[in-house]
Write an enzyme that holds these catalytic residues in place. Structure first.
Site, PDB file in Angstrom:
ATOM      1  CD  GLU A 239      -3.156  -1.072   2.104  1.00 58.61           C
ATOM      2  OE1 GLU A 239      -3.087   0.070   2.972  1.00 58.61           O
ATOM      3  OE2 GLU A 239      -4.176  -1.761   2.237  1.00 58.61           O
ATOM      4  CD  GLU A 454      -4.271  -5.573   3.669  1.00 56.62           C
ATOM      5  OE1 GLU A 454      -5.102  -4.867   3.880  1.00 56.62           O
ATOM      6  OE2 GLU A 454      -2.658  -5.553   3.771  1.00 56.62           O
TER       7      GLU A 454
END
Length: 578
Positions: A239, A454
């Site tokens: 991320e 995720e």
């Protein structure tokens, strides 16, 4: 199809041609673009209206009918189902086993008021000592893969190769890998999940300095060298969009930097420039690391990629400017890090609107960046509406005005929410958005292999709406996972190359600035009873989905020297190995 070029033309939207945007942004693109891309110059494209309209009744109606609930045999046999975690969020043992301090250690210990419940990760879920219990949970649920991260300061306490390798840390991860492999679980390793060695922050301000490129590449090479015989799936960074914005823009995350006058731990940064500098150096470190991996460690069956945090976006109103705001939201959220790896430079809209605050790549850097991935990881939770905002001298420039769109609203211009509220304030369930993102990857970015690295939602301690009375009873999580798995299946049927799904997260953990208030785990951690692991109803549903029977699991685990019953009992009774 809507064209970004028209939104930036002289005749259509003069507000975009502000003091923030570069006057010769198209020329800037030509100066920086990879030569192979210049002949292919196009404006960014949205999904066609036909593609965007392909929404199944299953995703439109909200609740799934019994025959719409996903089943394992909907997916190819080689499709992987796993769970995910991160070192800082679960390991604990923050100053044990030879580990050096991280940026998050420094942040939590020196600025406890910046964590909502004032907690820290010093013990977290105690996985440093109880990793075998985590593997047992994975096995019992029937997961075939586990995505976890390695703590950089646990491997290199000083952050550098010259500072020495911590062999206790090497041994810990080798033990975890052996336990996973012995139980038939494939490891997917994230090399960096936000816990920068504090020594590098003290030495040269970590990712704000180009020296991070060499030190990160050295660290990754140590991991390839010591774990490469057991690990075939690598992730360089987790991320980067969130990391740059939250750590160096708003200061909500470690190291906690923001501009003077803003509310953060260290208001001595530059929120208009530093996130872009950090992102640039991160991309260079990624490219160098992938180059080393492919030359010396990949072999025939290895693969490496980066994980992007993504949101789906819908126009706030049914008008042209909000449709273009939707385009820019994709550019600034996904394209910021993906387009340099696809075509060698940042999106045209970023070059135009950020101007000279956005660094440039050299030709050699572009050559290493292009195609520097074997797969793309996508972390998907929710969606937002994109609303155009005019850039004017009256607006105070900051990171979230660069893109000329605003996404604070969960509701559209008619007051309709983008999805149901699940109790976690920033997550509204919108499975259609995941399908749209996967089709966007197919149509705009060349259909790369994708893993959903995720996907999940959280329970809230004391914040739930309504509040939870039983931490094991999580029907909203089950419904969320079912709907998003259905969305993945529909995207696959339309040609998206999706190869796996990892539920976030395996266990309840330290959730960054929220501390322990939000619980994403499918396994509950009883912090009052020796960190005992207890499956929630969502884990039991996943166990049924995976076809993992109690008899099969007991037979396998009973034969496992890694996770024998005697060892499990000892670890639960003696979590610190004493």
């Amino acid at each position: 199809m809507a064209l970004l070029c028209s939104a930036l033309s002289n005749s259509t939207h003069p507000s975009f041609r502000s003091h923030i945007a570069g006057a010769n942004s198209e020329n800037l693109w030509h100066l920086s673009a990879h030569p192979a891309q210049k002949s292919k110059r196009r404006c960014n494209l949205t999904l066609s209206s036909r593609a965007a309209a392909r929404i199944s009744s299953a995703l439109e109606s909200g609740k799934l009918k019994p025959w719409q609930i996903p089943k394992r045999d909907w997916f190819p046999p080689e499709f992987t189902f796993g769970a995910a975690s991160a070192a800082y969020q679960i390991e604990g043992a923050w100053n044990e086993g030879g580990k050096g301090p991280s940026s998050w250690d420094n942040f939590c210990h020196n600025y406890p008021e910046r964590i909502m419940d004032g907690s820290n990760w010093d013990v977290a879920a105690n996985s440093y000592y109880m990793y075998k219990e985590d593997v047992r949970m994975l096995k019992e649920i029937g997961m075939d893969s586990y995505r976890f991260s390695i703590s950089w300061p646990r491997i290199l306490p000083e952050g550098t190769l010259e500072g020495g390798i911590n062999h206790e840390g090497i041994q810990y991860y080798n033990d975890l890998l052996d336990c996973l492999i012995e139980n038939g679980i494939k490891p997917y390793i994230t090399l960096f999940h936000w816990d920068t060695p504090q020594a590098l922050a003290d030495k040269y301000n970590d990712f704000l300095d180009r020296r991070i490129v060499k030190d990160y590449t050295d660290y990754a090479t140590v991991c390839f060298e010591h774990f490469g015989d057991k690990v075939k799936n690598w992730i360089t960074f987790n991320e980067p969009h969130s990391f740059c914005g939250l750590a160096y823009g708003t200061g909500l995350h470690a190291p906690g930097l923001c501009s003077p006058g803003m509310d953060c731990a260290i208001p001595q940064g530059d929120a208009l420039r530093q996130p872009y500098i950090v992102g640039h150096n991160l991309l260079l470190a990624h490219a160098e690391t992938v180059d080393v991996y492919k030359k010396f460690y990949k072999g025939d069956d290895g693969q490496i990629g980066m994980v992007m945090d993504v949101m789906a976006y819908e126009p706030y109103g049914n008008n042209f400017v909000d449709q273009q705001a939707q385009e820019r939201s994709i550019d600034f959220h996904i394209g910021w890090f993906l387009e340099p790896m696809v075509r060698g430079d940042y999106p045209f809209s970023m070059r135009s609107l950020v101007g000279d605050r956005l660094p440039f790549f050299t030709k050699s850097e572009q050559e290493k960046l292009v195609s520097s991935y074997d797969f793309v990881g996508i972390n998907y939770y929710t969606a937002r509406f994109s609303e155009h905002i005019d850039i004017s001298p009256e607006i105070i420039p900051k990171l979230n005005t660069d893109d000329a769109y605003s996404t604070p609203e969960f509701n559209d211009s008619n007051g309709i929410p983008i999805g149901p509220d699940l109790g976690m304030y920033w997550i509204l369930s919108y499975p259609k958005g995941l399908k749209d993102i996967l089709l966007l990857m197919k149509e705009k970015y060349g259909n790369p292999p994708i893993y959903i690295t995720e996907n999940g939602t959280a329970d809230m301690d004391g914040w739930g709406n309504p509040p939870m009375t039983d931490p094991l009873d999580d029907p909203l999580r089950i419904e969320y996972l079912q709907q998003h798995m259905t969305a993945i299946k529909e995207a696959i049927d339309l040609g998206a190359d999706v190869r796996g799904h990892f539920t976030w997260s395996l266990i309840d953990n330290f959730e960054w600035s929220m501390g322990y208030l939000s619980r994403f785990g499918i396994v509950y951690i009883d912090r009052n009873d020796g960190f005992k692991r207890i499956m929630k109803k969502s884990a039991k549903w996943l166990k049924e989905f995976n076809g993992a029977t109690k008899e099969v699991n007991n037979k396998i685990l009973g034969a496992s020297s890694c996770c024998s019953g005697e060892l499990m009992w000892f670890l639960v009774q003696n979590p610190y190995g004493k």
